[in-house]
Design a protein around this motif. Structure first.
Motif, PDB file in Angstrom:
ATOM      1  N   GLY A   1       5.803   3.761  -7.044  1.00 16.33           N
ATOM      2  CA  GLY A   1       7.110   4.361  -6.844  1.00 16.33           C
ATOM      3  C   GLY A   1       7.463   4.598  -5.395  1.00 16.33           C
ATOM      4  O   GLY A   1       8.639   4.818  -5.074  1.00 16.33           O
ATOM      5  N   HIS A   2       6.471   4.540  -4.486  1.00 16.53           N
ATOM      6  CA  HIS A   2       6.787   4.655  -3.057  1.00 16.53           C
ATOM      7  C   HIS A   2       7.714   3.531  -2.605  1.00 16.53           C
ATOM      8  O   HIS A   2       8.451   3.688  -1.637  1.00 16.53           O
ATOM      9  CB  HIS A   2       5.502   4.643  -2.238  1.00 16.53           C
ATOM     10  CG  HIS A   2       4.644   3.436  -2.439  1.00 16.53           C
ATOM     11  ND1 HIS A   2       3.940   3.203  -3.609  1.00 16.53           N
ATOM     12  CD2 HIS A   2       4.377   2.367  -1.628  1.00 16.53           C
ATOM     13  CE1 HIS A   2       3.284   2.064  -3.510  1.00 16.53           C
ATOM     14  NE2 HIS A   2       3.539   1.537  -2.323  1.00 16.53           N
ATOM     15  N   SER A   3       7.690   2.399  -3.334  1.00 18.44           N
ATOM     16  CA  SER A   3       8.552   1.271  -2.977  1.00 18.44           C
ATOM     17  C   SER A   3      10.022   1.526  -3.296  1.00 18.44           C
ATOM     18  O   SER A   3      10.881   0.717  -2.928  1.00 18.44           O
ATOM     19  CB  SER A   3       8.077   0.004  -3.684  1.00 18.44           C
ATOM     20  OG  SER A   3       6.827  -0.408  -3.179  1.00 18.44           O
TER      21      SER A   3
ATOM     22  N   ALA B   1       6.144  12.340  -8.264  1.00 14.62           N
ATOM     23  CA  ALA B   1       5.178  12.025  -9.325  1.00 14.62           C
ATOM     24  C   ALA B   1       3.762  12.123  -8.796  1.00 14.62           C
ATOM     25  O   ALA B   1       3.485  11.764  -7.643  1.00 14.62           O
ATOM     26  CB  ALA B   1       5.437  10.621  -9.877  1.00 14.62           C
ATOM     27  N   ASP B   2       2.850  12.600  -9.648  1.00 11.30           N
ATOM     28  CA  ASP B   2       1.443  12.750  -9.287  1.00 11.30           C
ATOM     29  C   ASP B   2       0.661  11.485  -9.612  1.00 11.30           C
ATOM     30  O   ASP B   2       0.774  10.931 -10.715  1.00 11.30           O
ATOM     31  CB  ASP B   2       0.810  13.911 -10.061  1.00 11.30           C
ATOM     32  CG  ASP B   2       1.186  15.273  -9.508  1.00 11.30           C
ATOM     33  OD1 ASP B   2       1.616  15.337  -8.341  1.00 11.30           O
ATOM     34  OD2 ASP B   2       1.050  16.262 -10.255  1.00 11.30           O
TER      35      ASP B   2
ATOM     36  N   ASN C   1      -1.438   7.181  -4.119  1.00  5.77           N
ATOM     37  CA  ASN C   1      -0.985   8.420  -3.476  1.00  5.77           C
ATOM     38  C   ASN C   1       0.184   8.979  -4.270  1.00  5.77           C
ATOM     39  O   ASN C   1       0.925   8.232  -4.916  1.00  5.77           O
ATOM     40  CB  ASN C   1      -0.540   8.153  -2.031  1.00  5.77           C
ATOM     41  CG  ASN C   1      -1.673   7.685  -1.140  1.00  5.77           C
ATOM     42  OD1 ASN C   1      -1.845   6.493  -0.918  1.00  5.77           O
ATOM     43  ND2 ASN C   1      -2.469   8.608  -0.633  1.00  5.77           N
ATOM     44  N   HIS C   2       0.338  10.297  -4.216  1.00  9.27           N
ATOM     45  CA  HIS C   2       1.517  10.906  -4.823  1.00  9.27           C
ATOM     46  C   HIS C   2       2.789  10.382  -4.164  1.00  9.27           C
ATOM     47  O   HIS C   2       2.799  10.014  -2.978  1.00  9.27           O
ATOM     48  CB  HIS C   2       1.500  12.430  -4.624  1.00  9.27           C
ATOM     49  CG  HIS C   2       0.335  13.133  -5.240  1.00  9.27           C
ATOM     50  ND1 HIS C   2      -0.207  12.793  -6.457  1.00  9.27           N
ATOM     51  CD2 HIS C   2      -0.378  14.216  -4.799  1.00  9.27           C
ATOM     52  CE1 HIS C   2      -1.208  13.610  -6.740  1.00  9.27           C
ATOM     53  NE2 HIS C   2      -1.334  14.475  -5.749  1.00  9.27           N
TER      54      HIS C   2
ATOM     55  N   PRO D   1       0.817  -1.224   0.000  1.00  9.35           N
ATOM     56  CA  PRO D   1       0.000   0.000   0.000  1.00  9.35           C
ATOM     57  C   PRO D   1       0.847   1.269   0.000  1.00  9.35           C
ATOM     58  O   PRO D   1       1.862   1.361   0.694  1.00  9.35           O
ATOM     59  CB  PRO D   1      -0.816  -0.127   1.294  1.00  9.35           C
ATOM     60  CG  PRO D   1      -0.837  -1.584   1.588  1.00  9.35           C
ATOM     61  CD  PRO D   1       0.475  -2.114   1.129  1.00  9.35           C
ATOM     62  N   SER D   2       0.398   2.249  -0.751  1.00 11.76           N
ATOM     63  CA  SER D   2       1.168   3.490  -0.857  1.00 11.76           C
ATOM     64  C   SER D   2       1.146   4.353   0.391  1.00 11.76           C
ATOM     65  O   SER D   2       2.043   5.202   0.550  1.00 11.76           O
ATOM     66  CB  SER D   2       0.711   4.301  -2.082  1.00 11.76           C
ATOM     67  OG  SER D   2      -0.682   4.471  -2.115  1.00 11.76           O
ATOM     68  N   PRO D   3       0.202   4.199   1.343  1.00 12.57           N
ATOM     69  CA  PRO D   3       0.341   4.975   2.587  1.00 12.57           C
ATOM     70  C   PRO D   3       1.446   4.478   3.521  1.00 12.57           C
ATOM     71  O   PRO D   3       1.757   5.160   4.500  1.00 12.57           O
ATOM     72  CB  PRO D   3      -1.040   4.809   3.253  1.00 12.57           C
ATOM     73  CG  PRO D   3      -1.973   4.448   2.152  1.00 12.57           C
ATOM     74  CD  PRO D   3      -1.153   3.621   1.214  1.00 12.57           C
ATOM     75  N   LEU D   4       2.037   3.315   3.252  1.00 13.50           N
ATOM     76  CA  LEU D   4       3.112   2.840   4.115  1.00 13.50           C
ATOM     77  C   LEU D   4       4.281   3.823   4.102  1.00 13.50           C
ATOM     78  O   LEU D   4       4.613   4.386   3.053  1.00 13.50           O
ATOM     79  CB  LEU D   4       3.621   1.479   3.639  1.00 13.50           C
ATOM     80  CG  LEU D   4       2.753   0.238   3.881  1.00 13.50           C
ATOM     81  CD1 LEU D   4       3.432  -0.985   3.283  1.00 13.50           C
ATOM     82  CD2 LEU D   4       2.507   0.033   5.361  1.00 13.50           C
TER      83      LEU D   4
END
Length: 396
Positions: free
Chosen positions: A113-115, A145-146, A140-141, A56-59
């Motif tokens: 891309g958060h990873s 990157a948006d 999530n941004h 998940p991108s909020p991590l």
């Protein structure tokens, strides 16, 4: 029909969420809660699968890196557990060798891309592990990157984001534009010198959903050489399915029912029985009387194979026959069209398209020909390929 290369399957997420990363039982169709197993992959004609390494991108980003490594490990362990059926693949030639051996090529796509934790070093290490695409954002941004799921902040990419795109293409890692904002699509195409990818997206001209791709971007794929892999997610395909999903979510919250997402499940500790790991609440408590009453009064609209075929056909008409593929998003959604309920359903879509006059040659391009070309062109454009067995960069 040639074997299918599918761009996105979230089975690794389900293995973590439901089974503590146990890979047992995938050689049998005994788990109706899953969309994917070996018998159904064979029945569907799937010859190569990009398995999603999703978290998940909020991590927090450092935590996301660890969890993504666990996802990559699960993909390797899955392939190792069934060596007669799966073969890890890092190049187009690897895919074709797997087919010659009667195996399903297993490729890795990193969804978000958060990873990367804003680190080119992390990107390079994932490339060395065999990751063949990175989706620039999830829902999530990132700082560079948006995402399509939030209000724009950067007008697509900032300088750091453009540097990430350039480094990905130098490494031969495909730039995946599923999940990103329209401005990000254009910004990445402005930078790209090799084909880009949409691993699991729809077309916006038929359904104005934020996750779908507008025609002006589809048209740019012709010059870029990239591919949009059309997805089967019903709310991306059908306006009525999207409206139903929104209404169901509203009713769910009105009843005060718990989130269906929950916390990201932890991986088993060393020496721990995977079966003892608390499961992710991936299955909502649909049996709640109030929600059952709402469901009875508001049945889920039927989305059909023909609806998906409309999306595929529109993408072909705008982007061209050389720029389309398939990315079902199985095991990443609970909302699928009738007849495309699991990975065995691909032949129904091909039968629908053949009935509309698609030639065998064009169906072969859709199945895998276009993606094999994109893989080869990405490899050719890379100055230092980084999948296992290739040379390693000393760049910073």
């Amino acid at each position: 029909m040639k074997p299918i290369i599918d761009g996105h399957n979230d089975l690794p997420m389900q293995l973590r969420a439901r089974y503590g990363y146990s890979v047992a039982g995938l050689d049998r169709t005994t788990r109706p809660e899953l969309h994917t197993d070996l018998p159904r992959l064979r029945a569907g004609g799937v010859g190569a699968q990009f398995w999603s390494a999703y978290v998940p991108s909020p991590l927090p980003e450092p935590e996301a890196v660890v969890a993504t490594l666990e996802q990559v490990d699960a993909i390797y362990r899955m392939a190792a557990a069934y060596p007669e059926d799966f073969a890890m693949a890092f190049t187009a030639d690897d895919v074709e060798r797997a087919w010659a051996d009667g195996k399903i090529a297993s490729l890795i796509g990193l969804e978000g891309g958060h990873s990367l934790a804003s680190s080119l070093g992390v990107l390079r290490m994932f490339a060395r592990l065999g990751v063949r695409y990175v989706t620039l954002t999830h829902n999530n941004h990132t700082s560079w990157a948006d995402s399509a799921a939030e209000e724009p902040r950067l007008d697509g990419l900032n300088d750091a984001g453009r540097a990430v795109v350039r480094e990905m293409q130098r490494l031969g890692v495909l730039v995946d534009l599923a999940h990103v904002a329209t401005a990000t699509m254009h910004a990445a195409l402005d930078v790209a010198v090799a084909p880009v990818l949409f691993s699991h997206s729809g077309v916006r001209a038929l359904h104005d959903h934020r996750r779908n791709v507008p025609d002006d971007v589809l048209a740019r794929l012709r010059d870029n050489g990239g591919v949009i892999q059309l997805t089967f997610v019903a709310p991306f395909v059908s306006p009525s399915a999207r409206a139903w999903h929104a209404a169901a979510s509203t009713e769910w919250h009105r009843l005060g029912l718990p989130s269906t997402d929950g916390d990201w499940p932890r991986a088993p500790f060393p020496g721990e029985d995977p079966a003892s790991v608390p499961a992710w609440p991936a299955d909502a408590p649909w049996s709640h009387p109030g929600f059952q009453s709402w469901l009875s009064a508001n049945p889920r609209p039927v989305v059909t194979v023909a609806d998906v075929a409309d999306q595929v056909t529109h993408a072909r008409d705008v982007a061209g026959i050389d720029h389309i593929g398939l990315g079902g998003d199985f095991d990443g959604t609970t909302e699928l069209p009738a007849g495309l309920d699991d990975v065995s359903g691909y032949p129904r879509l091909f039968d629908e398209l053949a009935g509309r006059g698609w030639s065998p040659a064009d169906l072969d391009k859709l199945a895998s020909g276009n993606m094999l070309r994109v893989l080869r062109e990405s490899e050719k454009a890379a100055s230092e390929p980084m999948w296992p067995g290739a040379g390693a960069s000393s760049g910073v």
